[in-house]
Design a protein around this motif. Structure first.
Motif: not given
Length: 399
Positions: A259-279
């Protein structure tokens, strides 16, 4: 944090402008049960951008006896659409508040543990701390917290279900045995035997201490409880058995940071993983190979590299925590020195939480800090450091 132009503008859900996002959307029944959920890319346009104080005033007005009208919105937080829009926003806040209460109660029924120690912050004038304030958790804060926790949990289940080897998760191991032994000894002195190290039992204990011994003693017990805890960490799902994914304090089998990609790098990684999972599932339009080629997702990353990412994230998280605590200490010392120089030294009550041969530890509940006092230093170089308290009862310490 990301640069100011990103975190305060382009990546922030400001009012009256479109923002691209990854979202989790749930449908609830009247009892707070999830009927359905959806993950995907969205375009969000906020009617208004609330702050916690405005949302809190809406909640307090509705829950007062008798209920009061919704207070006026501050000019900078007024929704577009006039009085009708204001009424709709207020109604939405109250709906979310009622749902959050149900979600929170269910979490604690499932064994969640809340080690709330309180935090202090400072009012500055020309960069100098002139007042110490306590950060309080209100209903509006808890509202946001519950939906953030639910989003993090939901995404963790989704990503680890599709990528059980590479998913970046956040776990919290059970407490340290030595710390629990010290907590148990403290509780025995209070005639409150510790039932077990189960998170639900610890939560019940903290509630019982508050009710039977007051806030100062409860804070001392809470602090010892916190000291017994292991740190939460980031880990690659495949690096541990699913049982080790569990978050002890939240009582959740799956958890991550989303929920906090603007202040935590792990959240950015998880966003990419979620995008890949949905694809990969076909629930998001697009091509997984194209997204990989564009660097939007990376499913070919070696497991050792993902383990390294988790290690670095854990190190940075710990360093940030240390820096935050050091900053608080520096500002507190500056405040205490200033008050001393003004002739108004800070005097407060403390609780002795432990004793050794030459030292003992004093907890200051109003500041939520503790100080180890060495009785060999009472005379020099700190004359007057320990003097009898009022009416000859207790001791007053200076440091």
């Amino acid at each position: 944090m990301l640069p100011h132009a990103l975190c305060e503008d382009m990546c922030s859900l400001n009012a009256h402008c479109d923002r691209l996002a990854f979202s989790v959307i749930w449908q609830f029944d009247a009892n707070g049960n999830i009927v359905s959920q959806w993950f995907g890319r969205t375009i969000i346009r906020n009617k208004c951008r609330l702050n916690y104080d405005t949302a809190q005033r809406i909640i307090e007005a509705a829950e007062s006896t008798p209920p009061r009208p919704t207070p006026p919105f501050p000019p900078e937080y007024k929704p577009e659409g006039g009085a009708e829009a204001e009424a709709q926003v207020a109604a939405d806040v109250l709906t979310l508040h009622r749902l959050a209460l149900l979600l929170r109660q269910r979490r604690f029924d499932d064994g969640a543990l809340n080690i709330s120690q309180g935090k202090i912050y400072f009012r500055l004038e020309a960069g100098v701390p002139v007042e110490v304030l306590e950060s309080r958790q209100e209903a509006a804060n808890r509202l946001v917290e519950e939906f953030m926790l639910l989003a993090n949990q939901s995404v963790a289940k989704k990503v680890s279900g599709v990528y059980p080897e590479l998913a970046l998760l956040r776990n919290h191991p059970p407490p340290k045995a030595a710390g629990i032994a010290k907590l148990g000894a403290l509780c025995l002195r209070l005639s409150l035997p510790l039932q077990s190290s189960n998170s639900g039992d610890l939560q019940a204990l903290l509630k019982q201490v508050r009710e039977s011994h007051g806030s100062a003693i409860a804070l001392a017990v809470t602090q010892q409880c916190a000291l017994s805890m292991n740190l939460a960490t980031y880990l690659r799902a495949g690096a541990a058995a699913p049982a080790a994914w569990r978050h002890y304090a939240l009582a959740m089998d799956h958890y991550t940071h989303f929920t906090s990609p603007i202040r935590r790098y792990p959240d950015c990684v998880v966003h990419r993983q979620l995008y890949a999972a949905l694809l990969q599932e076909g629930s998001e339009p697009g091509d997984l190979q194209w997204a990989t080629e564009q660097g939007l997702v990376d499913l070919e990353i070696p497991t050792a590299q993902m383990d390294s990412v988790c290690t670095v994230c854990n190190e940075r998280k710990w360093a940030a925590k240390q820096a935050q605590e050091a900053s608080t200490q520096v500002n507190l010392v500056a405040f205490l020195v200033r008050q001393q120089e003004l002739g108004t030294p800070v005097v407060m009550q403390g609780v002795v939480t432990s004793m050794g041969t030459y030292t003992f530890t004093i907890l200051l509940p109003s500041l939520n800090i503790d100080e180890q006092v060495d009785n060999r230093n009472f005379e020099e170089p700190y004359p007057g450091r320990a003097v009898p308290g009022p009416n000859g009862k207790g001791l007053l310490f200076r440091w």
